[in-house]
Design a protein around this motif. Structure first.
Motif, mmCIF file in Angstrom:
data_model
loop_
_atom_site.group_PDB
_atom_site.id
_atom_site.type_symbol
_atom_site.label_atom_id
_atom_site.label_comp_id
_atom_site.label_asym_id
_atom_site.label_seq_id
_atom_site.Cartn_x
_atom_site.Cartn_y
_atom_site.Cartn_z
ATOM 1 N N VAL A 7 2.555 -6.666 -2.527
ATOM 2 C CA VAL A 7 2.644 -6.997 -1.102
ATOM 3 C C VAL A 7 3.427 -8.292 -0.934
ATOM 4 C CG1 VAL A 7 1.343 -7.511 1.009
ATOM 5 C CG2 VAL A 7 0.385 -5.937 -0.693
ATOM 6 N N ASP A 8 4.401 -8.265 -0.034
ATOM 7 C CA ASP A 8 5.139 -9.463 0.359
ATOM 8 C C ASP A 8 4.966 -9.664 1.848
ATOM 9 O OD1 ASP A 8 6.338 -10.189 -2.131
ATOM 10 O OD2 ASP A 8 7.835 -8.613 -1.872
ATOM 11 N N VAL A 9 4.521 -10.860 2.236
ATOM 12 C CA VAL A 9 4.426 -11.238 3.648
ATOM 13 C C VAL A 9 5.336 -12.442 3.825
ATOM 14 C CG1 VAL A 9 2.927 -12.025 5.524
ATOM 15 C CG2 VAL A 9 2.043 -10.414 3.813
ATOM 16 N N VAL A 10 6.383 -12.263 4.623
ATOM 17 C CA VAL A 10 7.347 -13.336 4.822
ATOM 18 C C VAL A 10 7.582 -13.555 6.312
ATOM 19 C CG1 VAL A 10 8.526 -12.946 2.633
ATOM 20 C CG2 VAL A 10 9.320 -11.769 4.651
ATOM 21 N N SER A 11 7.896 -14.798 6.647
ATOM 22 C CA SER A 11 8.290 -15.136 8.010
ATOM 23 C C SER A 11 9.674 -15.763 7.923
ATOM 24 C CB SER A 11 7.291 -16.116 8.631
ATOM 25 O OG SER A 11 7.415 -17.395 8.044
ATOM 26 N N ALA A 12 10.214 -16.136 9.068
ATOM 27 C CA ALA A 12 11.526 -16.773 9.083
ATOM 28 C C ALA A 12 11.494 -18.117 8.346
ATOM 29 C CB ALA A 12 11.997 -16.976 10.515
ATOM 30 N N PHE A 17 2.946 -14.817 1.300
ATOM 31 C CA PHE A 17 2.180 -14.173 0.238
ATOM 32 C C PHE A 17 3.088 -13.243 -0.548
ATOM 33 C CE2 PHE A 17 -0.224 -10.721 -1.582
ATOM 34 C CZ PHE A 17 -1.261 -11.378 -2.221
ATOM 35 N N SER A 18 2.907 -13.241 -1.848
ATOM 36 C CA SER A 18 3.589 -12.287 -2.718
ATOM 37 C C SER A 18 2.668 -12.042 -3.902
ATOM 38 C CB SER A 18 4.932 -12.837 -3.199
ATOM 39 O OG SER A 18 5.582 -11.870 -4.017
ATOM 40 N N GLY A 19 2.190 -10.816 -4.030
ATOM 41 C CA GLY A 19 1.289 -10.520 -5.132
ATOM 42 C C GLY A 19 0.753 -9.103 -5.069
ATOM 43 N N LYS A 54 -6.957 -7.009 -0.001
ATOM 44 C CA LYS A 54 -8.040 -6.923 -0.996
ATOM 45 C C LYS A 54 -7.434 -7.239 -2.354
ATOM 46 C CE LYS A 54 -11.969 -5.998 -2.942
ATOM 47 N NZ LYS A 54 -11.818 -6.688 -4.207
ATOM 48 N N MET A 55 -7.799 -8.399 -2.840
ATOM 49 C CA MET A 55 -7.252 -8.887 -4.105
ATOM 50 C C MET A 55 -8.024 -8.290 -5.281
ATOM 51 S SD MET A 55 -5.031 -10.582 -2.610
ATOM 52 C CE MET A 55 -4.235 -11.130 -4.080
ATOM 53 N N PRO A 56 -7.331 -8.016 -6.380
ATOM 54 C CA PRO A 56 -8.019 -7.512 -7.573
ATOM 55 C C PRO A 56 -9.058 -8.523 -8.067
ATOM 56 C CG PRO A 56 -5.639 -7.301 -7.798
ATOM 57 C CD PRO A 56 -5.889 -8.119 -6.569
ATOM 58 N N ASP A 57 -10.199 -8.025 -8.475
ATOM 59 C CA ASP A 57 -11.259 -8.837 -9.076
ATOM 60 C C ASP A 57 -11.821 -9.911 -8.141
ATOM 61 O OD1 ASP A 57 -10.794 -7.371 -11.457
ATOM 62 O OD2 ASP A 57 -9.187 -8.753 -12.000
ATOM 63 N N ARG A 58 -11.705 -9.723 -6.817
ATOM 64 C CA ARG A 58 -12.304 -10.637 -5.849
ATOM 65 C C ARG A 58 -13.003 -9.824 -4.780
ATOM 66 N NH1 ARG A 58 -7.664 -14.564 -4.038
ATOM 67 N NH2 ARG A 58 -8.916 -14.509 -2.159
ATOM 68 N N ASP A 59 -14.155 -10.298 -4.345
ATOM 69 C CA ASP A 59 -14.902 -9.585 -3.309
ATOM 70 C C ASP A 59 -14.335 -9.841 -1.912
ATOM 71 O OD1 ASP A 59 -16.635 -8.455 -5.138
ATOM 72 O OD2 ASP A 59 -18.080 -10.097 -4.986
ATOM 73 N N GLU A 60 -13.871 -11.077 -1.655
ATOM 74 C CA GLU A 60 -13.388 -11.411 -0.327
ATOM 75 C C GLU A 60 -11.915 -11.053 -0.181
ATOM 76 O OE1 GLU A 60 -12.718 -14.904 -2.928
ATOM 77 O OE2 GLU A 60 -14.559 -13.886 -2.414
ATOM 78 N N LEU A 71 6.700 -3.795 9.533
ATOM 79 C CA LEU A 71 6.025 -3.448 8.288
ATOM 80 C C LEU A 71 6.754 -2.281 7.654
ATOM 81 C CD1 LEU A 71 3.520 -3.681 6.391
ATOM 82 C CD2 LEU A 71 2.437 -1.971 7.864
ATOM 83 N N GLU A 72 7.135 -2.458 6.374
ATOM 84 C CA GLU A 72 7.733 -1.368 5.607
ATOM 85 C C GLU A 72 6.802 -1.069 4.442
ATOM 86 O OE1 GLU A 72 11.704 -0.041 3.132
ATOM 87 O OE2 GLU A 72 11.280 -2.165 3.366
ATOM 88 N N VAL A 73 6.451 0.193 4.300
ATOM 89 C CA VAL A 73 5.569 0.627 3.221
ATOM 90 C C VAL A 73 6.329 1.604 2.334
ATOM 91 C CG1 VAL A 73 3.422 1.833 2.653
ATOM 92 C CG2 VAL A 73 3.533 0.361 4.677
ATOM 93 N N GLN A 74 6.303 1.319 1.036
ATOM 94 C CA GLN A 74 6.813 2.212 0.007
ATOM 95 C C GLN A 74 5.641 2.467 -0.945
ATOM 96 O OE1 GLN A 74 9.798 3.700 -0.068
ATOM 97 N NE2 GLN A 74 10.332 2.690 1.848
ATOM 98 N N PRO A 75 5.700 3.492 -1.790
ATOM 99 C CA PRO A 75 4.558 3.795 -2.656
ATOM 100 C C PRO A 75 4.058 2.636 -3.518
ATOM 101 C CG PRO A 75 6.097 5.624 -2.643
ATOM 102 C CD PRO A 75 6.759 4.504 -1.883
ATOM 103 N N THR A 76 4.965 1.748 -3.956
ATOM 104 C CA THR A 76 4.538 0.640 -4.822
ATOM 105 C C THR A 76 4.833 -0.726 -4.230
ATOM 106 O OG1 THR A 76 6.646 0.673 -6.012
ATOM 107 C CG2 THR A 76 4.839 2.022 -6.907
ATOM 108 N N LEU A 77 5.324 -0.778 -2.990
ATOM 109 C CA LEU A 77 5.714 -2.052 -2.381
ATOM 110 C C LEU A 77 5.466 -2.023 -0.877
ATOM 111 C CD1 LEU A 77 7.176 -4.834 -2.518
ATOM 112 C CD2 LEU A 77 9.310 -3.583 -2.165
ATOM 113 N N ILE A 78 4.819 -3.084 -0.384
ATOM 114 C CA ILE A 78 4.611 -3.272 1.053
ATOM 115 C C ILE A 78 5.290 -4.574 1.432
ATOM 116 C CG2 ILE A 78 2.927 -3.647 2.882
ATOM 117 C CD1 ILE A 78 0.857 -2.214 1.099
#
Length: 140
Positions: A7-12, A17-19, A54-60, A71-78
């Motif tokens: 997942v990548d979340v970018v603004s101008a 976020f990237s992870g 939802k991060m791996p190995d984290r409850d929150e 929003l662009e969604v691909q099978p392995t990339l958002i």
């Protein structure tokens, strides 16, 4: 090993976020969009609100406020190209309350339709920021 999606979340201004995430929830125009790995390709606009990752190995969840975008969604990339994006932990709840009050006052004192539309958009954004900040506070 559970499936994950990048997942990548970018603004101008910056990359927020990237992870890897197990799944993600976005504020779509017609409602929330829950995206899991291997989702079908999708392109849509998002409205002001909270992105929940939802991060791996984290409850929150990792929370990010966005004011809108694409929003662009691909099978392995958002990829979310946000108009504005702020990590929930960086939101100022008191400032969001003040912004909501200013927007409500502008709506009450409108003189032209353009001013009303602008005040309505500002109100939606300030309410979304406030909800994101409160969600973040509850999960911590």
């Amino acid at each position: 090993m559970p499936l994950r999606v990048h997942v990548d979340v970018v603004s101008a201004e910056e990359q927020i976020f990237s992870g890897e995430a197990e799944f993600a929830v976005f504020p779509g125009e017609a409602g929330e969009l829950g995206i899991f790995p291997r989702h079908a390709p999708l392109l849509t606009r998002v409205r002001p609100g909270a992105v929940r990752l939802k991060m791996p190995d984290r409850d929150e969840f990792e929370l990010v406020y966005v004011s809108g975008g694409l929003l662009e969604v691909q099978p392995t990339l958002i990829t979310l190209l946000a108009d504005t994006a702020i990590r929930a932990k960086d939101l100022d709840e008191a400032e969001a309350i003040k912004a909501r009050q200013r927007a409500e006052e502008a709506q009450r004192n409108r003189t032209v339709d353009v001013g009303y539309a602008s005040a309505e958009a500002e109100l939606a954004q300030s309410i979304a920021q406030l909800h994101t900040a409160r969600k973040n506070r509850k999960t911590r």
